[in-house]
Design an enzyme around this catalytic site. Structure first.
Site, mmCIF file in Angstrom:
data_model
loop_
_atom_site.group_PDB
_atom_site.id
_atom_site.type_symbol
_atom_site.label_atom_id
_atom_site.label_comp_id
_atom_site.label_asym_id
_atom_site.label_seq_id
_atom_site.Cartn_x
_atom_site.Cartn_y
_atom_site.Cartn_z
ATOM 1 N N GLY A 1 -6.878 -1.589 -4.366
ATOM 2 C CA GLY A 1 -6.305 -0.268 -4.610
ATOM 3 C C GLY A 1 -5.306 -0.171 -5.748
ATOM 4 O O GLY A 1 -5.177 0.868 -6.385
ATOM 5 N N ASP B 1 -1.057 1.037 -4.294
ATOM 6 C CA ASP B 1 -1.502 2.421 -4.487
ATOM 7 C C ASP B 1 -0.745 3.400 -3.598
ATOM 8 O O ASP B 1 -0.297 4.450 -4.038
ATOM 9 C CB ASP B 1 -3.025 2.539 -4.255
ATOM 10 C CG ASP B 1 -3.493 1.864 -2.961
ATOM 11 O OD1 ASP B 1 -2.641 1.403 -2.177
ATOM 12 O OD2 ASP B 1 -4.716 1.807 -2.737
ATOM 13 N N ASP C 1 1.509 4.031 3.641
ATOM 14 C CA ASP C 1 1.096 4.978 4.680
ATOM 15 C C ASP C 1 1.901 4.659 5.949
ATOM 16 O O ASP C 1 3.050 5.079 6.073
ATOM 17 C CB ASP C 1 -0.420 4.787 4.860
ATOM 18 C CG ASP C 1 -1.038 5.750 5.839
ATOM 19 O OD1 ASP C 1 -0.453 6.824 6.073
ATOM 20 O OD2 ASP C 1 -2.123 5.457 6.380
ATOM 21 N N THR C 2 1.359 3.870 6.873
ATOM 22 C CA THR C 2 2.164 3.460 8.028
ATOM 23 C C THR C 2 3.237 2.460 7.605
ATOM 24 O O THR C 2 4.237 2.284 8.287
ATOM 25 C CB THR C 2 1.296 2.790 9.114
ATOM 26 O OG1 THR C 2 0.776 1.573 8.597
ATOM 27 C CG2 THR C 2 0.167 3.695 9.552
ATOM 28 N N THR D 1 1.075 -2.806 6.294
ATOM 29 C CA THR D 1 0.531 -3.821 5.382
ATOM 30 C C THR D 1 1.623 -4.320 4.437
ATOM 31 O O THR D 1 1.839 -5.523 4.289
ATOM 32 C CB THR D 1 -0.635 -3.230 4.552
ATOM 33 O OG1 THR D 1 -1.506 -2.530 5.431
ATOM 34 C CG2 THR D 1 -1.400 -4.304 3.826
ATOM 35 N N LEU D 2 2.321 -3.393 3.812
ATOM 36 C CA LEU D 2 3.350 -3.801 2.849
ATOM 37 C C LEU D 2 4.506 -4.523 3.517
ATOM 38 O O LEU D 2 5.108 -5.423 2.940
ATOM 39 C CB LEU D 2 3.854 -2.581 2.077
ATOM 40 C CG LEU D 2 2.954 -2.183 0.914
ATOM 41 C CD1 LEU D 2 3.364 -0.842 0.345
ATOM 42 C CD2 LEU D 2 2.975 -3.252 -0.180
ATOM 43 N N LYS E 1 3.252 8.439 1.879
ATOM 44 C CA LYS E 1 3.014 9.405 2.968
ATOM 45 C C LYS E 1 4.077 9.152 4.031
ATOM 46 O O LYS E 1 3.803 8.500 5.048
ATOM 47 C CB LYS E 1 1.653 9.126 3.610
ATOM 48 C CG LYS E 1 0.472 9.774 2.978
ATOM 49 C CD LYS E 1 -0.724 9.586 3.932
ATOM 50 C CE LYS E 1 -2.015 9.511 3.204
ATOM 51 N NZ LYS E 1 -3.138 9.155 4.086
ATOM 52 N N ASP F 1 -10.025 4.630 -2.260
ATOM 53 C CA ASP F 1 -11.461 4.829 -2.060
ATOM 54 C C ASP F 1 -11.795 5.650 -0.824
ATOM 55 O O ASP F 1 -10.981 5.787 0.096
ATOM 56 C CB ASP F 1 -12.163 3.473 -1.931
ATOM 57 C CG ASP F 1 -11.871 2.820 -0.576
ATOM 58 O OD1 ASP F 1 -10.683 2.586 -0.270
ATOM 59 O OD2 ASP F 1 -12.825 2.575 0.183
ATOM 60 N N ARG G 1 -12.690 5.316 -6.437
ATOM 61 C CA ARG G 1 -11.454 4.664 -6.903
ATOM 62 C C ARG G 1 -11.168 5.034 -8.360
ATOM 63 O O ARG G 1 -10.026 5.072 -8.790
ATOM 64 C CB ARG G 1 -11.581 3.137 -6.810
ATOM 65 C CG ARG G 1 -11.642 2.585 -5.405
ATOM 66 C CD ARG G 1 -11.568 1.062 -5.454
ATOM 67 N NE ARG G 1 -11.958 0.433 -4.214
ATOM 68 C CZ ARG G 1 -11.150 0.223 -3.167
ATOM 69 N NH1 ARG G 1 -9.901 0.604 -3.226
ATOM 70 N NH2 ARG G 1 -11.589 -0.368 -2.076
HETATM 71 P P1 5GP Z 1 -0.520 1.016 5.696
HETATM 72 O O1 5GP Z 1 -0.415 -0.398 6.162
HETATM 73 O O2 5GP Z 1 0.646 1.500 4.885
HETATM 74 O O3 5GP Z 1 -0.842 1.952 6.831
HETATM 75 O O4 5GP Z 1 -1.852 1.050 4.892
HETATM 76 C C1 5GP Z 1 -1.938 1.077 3.559
HETATM 77 C C2 5GP Z 1 -3.397 1.070 3.152
HETATM 78 O O5 5GP Z 1 -4.156 2.069 3.867
HETATM 79 C C3 5GP Z 1 -3.473 1.441 1.700
HETATM 80 O O6 5GP Z 1 -3.335 0.318 0.860
HETATM 81 C C4 5GP Z 1 -4.853 2.090 1.625
HETATM 82 O O7 5GP Z 1 -5.815 1.104 1.408
HETATM 83 C C5 5GP Z 1 -5.065 2.708 3.002
HETATM 84 N N1 5GP Z 1 -4.768 4.161 2.981
HETATM 85 C C6 5GP Z 1 -3.721 4.802 3.527
HETATM 86 N N2 5GP Z 1 -3.771 6.125 3.281
HETATM 87 C C7 5GP Z 1 -4.899 6.317 2.551
HETATM 88 C C8 5GP Z 1 -5.507 7.491 1.962
HETATM 89 O O8 5GP Z 1 -5.046 8.639 2.046
HETATM 90 N N3 5GP Z 1 -6.651 7.276 1.252
HETATM 91 C C9 5GP Z 1 -7.216 6.051 1.120
HETATM 92 N N4 5GP Z 1 -8.320 5.967 0.389
HETATM 93 N N5 5GP Z 1 -6.672 4.924 1.649
HETATM 94 C C10 5GP Z 1 -5.520 5.072 2.362
#
Ligand code: 5GP
Length: 173
Positions: A42, A98, A101-102, A105-106, A129, A157, A163
């Site tokens: 991403g 990229d 979100d939650t 992962t980071l 987000k 994606d 992408r």
């Molecule tokens: P987290 O661990 O912060 O929930 O997840 C991050 C990953 O979820 C991002 O690197 C991405 O791959 C995926 N993700 C979260 N929100 C979106 C979204 O709106 N669109 C897409 N394509 N991927 C997302």
């Protein structure tokens, strides 16, 4: 069938914001050795655009990690499928992603990289987000805050496609 995609952030707005972020980073890290670390896949488009707009030389490396478990929500565990090519001990790191979100992962990736003793580590994300956050994860550089919508483009994606879109879009169908 192709998805229907609505523009959320137009290309020029993304490019202008990346230039601003690049200017701030070039100023902050002037005279230092900055090492950009992108999370595959991403981060690729954002990282390369950011690096090209910076006025200081940077090193680049990538790692790939996927959260695992079942279901569509992040599971809280991360599996490194491609590690960095070299040690980051004593380096100034800018982790580039990229979207946050939650934050799970980071959170896990930054914890793992901290154990490798970089001199410093900051985080740059193109999109944030905040309404979806499950763990505390604040990026140091944020392109845009967006609402809780599923977006594509700039590395993000939908079923491994879109992408390459130069704008940030919402999949509506
Ligand atoms: P987290 O661990 O912060 O929930 O997840 C991050 C990953 O979820 C991002 O690197 C991405 O791959 C995926 N993700 C979260 N929100 C979106 C979204 O709106 N669109 C897409 N394509 N991927 C997302």
């Amino acid at each position: 069938m192709d998805a229907k995609i609505e523009v959320l952030i137009p290309e020029q707005d993304v490019r202008d914001r990346i230039q601003e972020m690049a200017d701030a980073l070039s100023e902050k890290y002037a005279g230092e050795n900055l090492h950009l670390i992108g999370i595959l896949n991403g981060s690729v488009f954002f990282l390369t655009a950011l690096a090209q707009k910076m006025s200081i030389p940077v090193e680049i490396d990538f790692m790939a990690a996927s959260s695992y478990g079942s279901g569509t929500e992040s599971s809280g565990r991360v599996l490194v499928t491609k590690d960095l090519d070299r040690s980051i001990e004593g380096d100034h790191i800018l982790l580039v992603e990229d979207i946050v979100d939650t934050g799970q992962t980071l959170h896990l990736i930054t914890e793992m990289l901290e154990e490798r003793n970089p001199a410093s580590m900051e985080l740059a994300v193109l999109l944030d987000k905040p309404s979806r956050r499950k763990v505390c994860m604040d990026a140091d550089y944020i392109g845009f805050e967006i609402p809780d919508v599923f977006v594509v483009g700039w590395g993000l994606d939908y079923d491994q496609k879109y992408r390459e879109l130069p704008f940030v879009g919402i999949v509506t169908e």
